[in-house]
Design an enzyme around this catalytic site. Structure first.
Site, PDB file in Angstrom:
ATOM      1  N   CYS A  42       0.453  -1.379  -0.130  1.00 18.01           N
ATOM      2  CA  CYS A  42      -0.210   0.086  -0.047  1.00 18.01           C
ATOM      3  C   CYS A  42       1.106   1.327  -0.247  1.00 18.01           C
ATOM      4  O   CYS A  42       0.831   2.502  -0.363  1.00 18.01           O
ATOM      5  CB  CYS A  42      -1.292  -0.025   1.081  1.00 18.01           C
ATOM      6  SG  CYS A  42      -0.319  -0.522   2.602  1.00 18.01           S
ATOM      7  N   HIS A  94      18.863   0.201  -0.708  1.00 20.54           N
ATOM      8  CA  HIS A  94      17.838   0.382  -0.534  1.00 20.54           C
ATOM      9  C   HIS A  94      17.377  -0.961   0.177  1.00 20.54           C
ATOM     10  O   HIS A  94      16.060  -0.861   1.629  1.00 20.54           O
ATOM     11  CB  HIS A  94      17.584   0.725  -1.284  1.00 20.54           C
ATOM     12  CG  HIS A  94      16.112   1.207  -1.293  1.00 20.54           C
ATOM     13  ND1 HIS A  94      15.656   2.164  -0.559  1.00 20.54           N
ATOM     14  CD2 HIS A  94      14.941   0.564  -2.495  1.00 20.54           C
ATOM     15  CE1 HIS A  94      13.997   2.255  -1.329  1.00 20.54           C
ATOM     16  NE2 HIS A  94      13.539   1.324  -1.514  1.00 20.54           N
ATOM     17  N   GLY A 118     -11.818   0.157  17.395  1.00 21.16           N
ATOM     18  CA  GLY A 118     -11.949  -0.963  18.158  1.00 21.16           C
ATOM     19  C   GLY A 118     -12.070  -2.395  17.463  1.00 21.16           C
ATOM     20  O   GLY A 118     -11.068  -3.397  18.615  1.00 21.16           O
TER      21      GLY A 118
END
Length: 455
Positions: A50, A99, A194
């Site tokens: 992501c 990297h 939650g």
């Protein structure tokens, strides 16, 4: 051979571009196969999460390699160069290796030290291996990087301190009770926060969990996943009396838990009741903290914990940076030995050819030799060959780490007249690369077991 990485991440590109340039899990196999088919790309791995999209590649030339990596991205995502070129980074050789080491340790992540990226790199590497797009260099590099990432998380505290509010709430609860075993945790609110809190609680040993929410259906759904009990907010006074720790994270605009609700419960207890309020606006009346035997921590208290822990992780990162330098040096040193292997192979092959030709002449001139005598002569002549080339091989292997390595290699090839043999091996290598990408570079196993070569 040149190692390269081209990509974008959370530091170089906005989320809108990262969304456009993300490979889905189902696309990785096809992507890595098509990337390997690009001109000049000999090995490759595709990593897509992501927060980053990266192409790792071994290319035969730097400039053409960089060009074809950019072209691949433009074609695959159907995006003009101008839309992403300013956000794209391309790193080469030791910078690319450095990297990768930073990535597997979580140093290049949005949250320093996060561990999920190590599993994602491992998955990307295994997918590439399954598609046969890795060879000698990447098999060695990625295995070294993954092993290093595991070591960093095992030997440092870079991933030990909570850096999310939900996890910090759980860490705070552990400081209060040491363990959640036999403690009843009341979760007020069944939203995403939650849910994350419930996951952390269960991972830390909580077994008795009660979930209350405005709607019973949502509370039940969350409670079922964690083998807990469910109810609506109407049950709050009763459930508060059963709880040891209350973690509240509703989206309510006003106070959910009041002093008037808590005070009579506290008076009937001989042990304290802890409240952790991670909602904004706050769910719990600040006056609760003033009640005897009641302790309240809100989101600001947790943020202080998170910020302190981020600082601790960054301190650990400084230690890891020094380790990364050593890992890069170690890999480059190993790469250096690859250039020596074909020269050693050439010398070994030429020596054995001379020995075989000598044996043929002996057998023609002494046709009455018994099989035992032939084996004895063959063994002794091989022994002479091995002894003759042992010291030169040791010296040239030692030169692999020297700054004048190429000069020494040229001299070695010249002195032993190995030009034709080395050229033949190089052609064999290139044909092997085209035929089978898993055999990209010269391998130590090409050398006879009679000669030890570090691989």
């Amino acid at each position: 051979m040149h190692i390269m990485v081209a990509g974008i991440n959370h530091q170089t590109a906005p989320v809108e571009l990262r969304e456009r340039m993300a490979f889905s899990a189902d696309e990785i196999s096809e992507a890595v196969t098509r990337l390997q088919a690009q001109k000049g790309v000999l090995e490759c791995v595709v990593l897509s999460t992501c927060n980053r999209m990266e192409l790792y590649a071994v290319c035969d030339q730097l400039h053409t390699g960089a060009y074809y990596l950019r072209s691949f991205l433009a074609d695959w995502f159907n995006i003009p160069f101008d839309d992403f070129i300013d956000h794209l980074y391309i790193k080469q050789q030791d910078e690319a290796v450095d990297h990768l080491m930073q990535v597997v340790c979580g140093l290049d992540s949005l949250v320093p030290g996060e561990t999920q990226i190590l599993g994602q790199v491992k998955s990307a590497f295994f997918t590439a291996q399954a598609e046969k797009t890795t060879g000698t260099l990447f098999n060695h590099l990625f295995k070294q990087a993954i092993t290093f990432g595991k070591r960093v998380h095992a030997e440092t505290e870079i991933g030990q301190n909570a850096v999310s509010v939900s996890y910090a709430a759980v860490e705070l609860g552990k400081k209060m009770f040491t363990t959640f075993t036999n403690k009843t945790v009341l979760l007020v609110g069944a939203g995403k926060t939650g849910e994350l809190t419930a996951q952390h609680l269960q991972a830390n040993g909580a077994k008795q969990m009660i979930v209350l929410n405005r709607t019973l259906e949502k509370a039940q759904s969350l409670a079922d996943r964690f083998q807990g009990e469910a109810g609506t907010l109407c049950e709050l006074p009763m459930r508060l009396a059963q709880a040891d720790i209350v973690i509240s994270s509703t989206g309510a605009s006003g106070t959910v838990i009041t002093c008037e609700m808590v005070e009579p419960i506290i008076k009937t207890r001989s042990f304290p009741l802890f409240f952790i309020d991670i909602a904004v606006p706050r769910d719990i009346d600040a006056g609760v903290h003033q009640l005897e035997n009641a302790y309240l921590y809100d989101i600001d208290d947790l943020k202080d914990i998170v910020e302190s822990n981020v600082r601790l992780r960054r301190q650990e990162a400084e230690k890891v940076e020094a380790w990364i330098h050593d890992e890069v040096e170690q890999f480059l040193e190993w790469m250096g030995t690859l250039g020596v292997v074909p020269v050693i192979s050439a010398l070994r092959g030429k020596a054995l050819t001379i020995q075989e030709e000598a044996m043929d002449r002996i057998e023609r001139k002494l046709p009455d030799l018994s099989d035992y005598e032939k084996r004895l002569i063959r063994k002794q002549t091989k022994s002479i060959i091995n002894q003759m080339i042992r010291d030169p091989i040791t010296r040239i292997k030692e030169s692999a780490a020297d700054s004048k390595r190429d000069e020494y290699l040229d001299m070695f090839v010249h002195l032993f007249a190995l030009e034709d043999e080395v050229e033949a091996l190089q052609q064999q290598q290139m044909q092997s690369v085209k035929r089978c990408p898993t055999a990209v570079s010269f391998q130590a196993k090409w050398v006879s077991k009679d000669v030890s070569v570090r691989s």
